[in-house]
Design a protein around this motif. Structure first.
Motif, PDB file in Angstrom:
ATOM      1  N   LEU A  25      46.712  61.778  28.903  1.00  0.00           N
ATOM      2  CA  LEU A  25      47.308  62.536  27.800  1.00  0.00           C
ATOM      3  C   LEU A  25      46.229  63.355  27.112  1.00  0.00           C
ATOM      4  O   LEU A  25      45.099  62.906  26.936  1.00  0.00           O
ATOM      5  N   ALA A  35      44.144  64.965  24.162  1.00  0.00           N
ATOM      6  CA  ALA A  35      43.754  64.598  22.791  1.00  0.00           C
ATOM      7  C   ALA A  35      42.942  65.731  22.194  1.00  0.00           C
ATOM      8  O   ALA A  35      42.484  66.638  22.905  1.00  0.00           O
ATOM      9  N   PRO A  95      40.081  59.500  19.705  1.00  0.00           N
ATOM     10  CA  PRO A  95      41.508  59.169  19.824  1.00  0.00           C
ATOM     11  C   PRO A  95      41.851  57.866  19.104  1.00  0.00           C
ATOM     12  O   PRO A  95      41.028  56.948  19.019  1.00  0.00           O
ATOM     13  N   TYR A 149      45.100  54.804  18.536  1.00  0.00           N
ATOM     14  CA  TYR A 149      46.255  54.283  19.271  1.00  0.00           C
ATOM     15  C   TYR A 149      47.530  54.996  18.839  1.00  0.00           C
ATOM     16  O   TYR A 149      48.370  55.360  19.680  1.00  0.00           O
ATOM     17  N   CYS A 185      47.660  58.403  20.490  1.00  0.00           N
ATOM     18  CA  CYS A 185      47.921  58.334  21.928  1.00  0.00           C
ATOM     19  C   CYS A 185      49.357  57.897  22.208  1.00  0.00           C
ATOM     20  O   CYS A 185      50.022  58.407  23.125  1.00  0.00           O
ATOM     21  N   ASP A 236      51.770  60.739  21.650  1.00  0.00           N
ATOM     22  CA  ASP A 236      51.489  61.977  22.381  1.00  0.00           C
ATOM     23  C   ASP A 236      52.362  62.060  23.645  1.00  0.00           C
ATOM     24  O   ASP A 236      52.611  61.056  24.307  1.00  0.00           O
ATOM     25  N   CYS A 249      43.603  60.511  26.382  1.00  0.00           N
ATOM     26  CA  CYS A 249      44.162  59.156  26.411  1.00  0.00           C
ATOM     27  C   CYS A 249      44.438  58.792  27.864  1.00  0.00           C
ATOM     28  O   CYS A 249      44.850  59.643  28.681  1.00  0.00           O
ATOM     29  N   TYR A 250      44.255  57.527  28.156  1.00  0.00           N
ATOM     30  CA  TYR A 250      44.376  57.060  29.532  1.00  0.00           C
ATOM     31  C   TYR A 250      45.238  55.807  29.512  1.00  0.00           C
ATOM     32  O   TYR A 250      44.929  54.852  28.785  1.00  0.00           O
ATOM     33  N   MET A 301      46.293  50.845  26.563  1.00  0.00           N
ATOM     34  CA  MET A 301      46.116  52.236  26.146  1.00  0.00           C
ATOM     35  C   MET A 301      44.637  52.421  25.870  1.00  0.00           C
ATOM     36  O   MET A 301      44.038  51.653  25.126  1.00  0.00           O
ATOM     37  N   GLY A 351      41.498  55.112  24.734  1.00  0.00           N
ATOM     38  CA  GLY A 351      41.067  56.380  24.168  1.00  0.00           C
ATOM     39  C   GLY A 351      39.665  56.676  24.661  1.00  0.00           C
ATOM     40  O   GLY A 351      38.759  55.856  24.505  1.00  0.00           O
TER      41      GLY A 351
END
Length: 238
Positions: free
Chosen positions: A174, A176, A182, A184, A187, A190, A206-207, A213, A215
């Motif tokens: 995602l 950022a 980032p 939580y 993210c 998003d 974000c991964y 989750m 950042g």
């Protein structure tokens, strides 16, 4: 024997004189001379002076005894007591009822989603730094990867394509805000999914991994002598 001549008649009351004259009672014998009379007078005066002296001493003694006997008792001095001030009744301060402080209700934190495993989303699980060389991939999780986790091919994990971009393999990425760390909440809210992330210092994305989750920010890009990218990773439950 011759007879004394007649001296003539004696005055009336005068005792006879001369040899053979009888002593007259009360006159103490024959008449004294003038010096003897003066001695008698002096003796009498001395006796009178002595009597007067004794009387004076008695009078003085009596006067002194009277003075001693008559002792004047001094009147005791009574200290004047200070004026008594009227008792003042204590002033009672009016009771003040404290106004209860009203604490404004704090804004509750946004509710966090619950993961399928039952844990609350957004719980911080850890943070670490990764040095990812170009041409290598590495799986990311709650704990830092080991050396054996790095492999020189793409697919299935975060991959660095020669300082150009990152790819997520089977994981979602995602967008950022660059230069920002980032969060939580950011993210999780998003929806800007991306297939790859350009590599540069300050890049952020974000991964998403199953139940996690992450950042990720790029803190620096090293080109020599051995190139790699320094990634700062924060992991939350999701």
């Amino acid at each position: 024997m011759s007879e004394e001549p007649n001296a003539g008649p004696r005055p009336e009351g005068e005792p006879p004189s001369g040899p053979g004259a009888p002593e007259v009672p009360g006159l103490g014998g024959p008449k004294k001379g003038f010096a003897a009379v003066l001695g008698d007078i002096r003796e009498i005066l001395n006796n009178v002076y002595g009597i007067v002296t004794v009387i004076g001493a008695l009078v003085a003694s009596f006067a002194g005894g009277a003075a001693v006997g008559h002792v004047v008792t001094p009147t005791p001095t009574v200290a004047a007591s200070p004026p008594t001030s009227p008792a003042l009744s204590p002033t009672v301060a009016p009771s003040v009822t404290p106004t209860p402080s009203v604490t404004p209700p704090s804004t509750p934190p946004p509710s966090l989603p619950v993961t399928p495993s039952g844990t609350t989303g957004g719980q911080l699980l850890g943070s670490y730094t990764v040095k990812l060389p170009p041409g290598y991939k590495v799986p990311l999780g709650a704990s830092p990867p080991k050396q054996s986790d790095f492999t020189p091919n793409s697919g299935g994990a975060l991959f660095s394509n020669g300082h150009e971009n990152f790819s997520g393999g089977d994981s979602k990425m995602l967008q950022a805000t660059p230069g920002a760390t980032p969060t939580y909440q950011g993210c999780a809210a998003d929806t800007e999914f991306i297939g790859s992330q350009p590599i540069f210092a300050g890049a952020a994305f974000c991964y998403i991994e199953p139940g996690l989750m992450l950042g990720i920010t790029v803190s620096s890009v090293v080109t020599t002598p051995a190139p790699f990218e320094v990634l700062n990773v924060t992991v939350w439950s999701n």
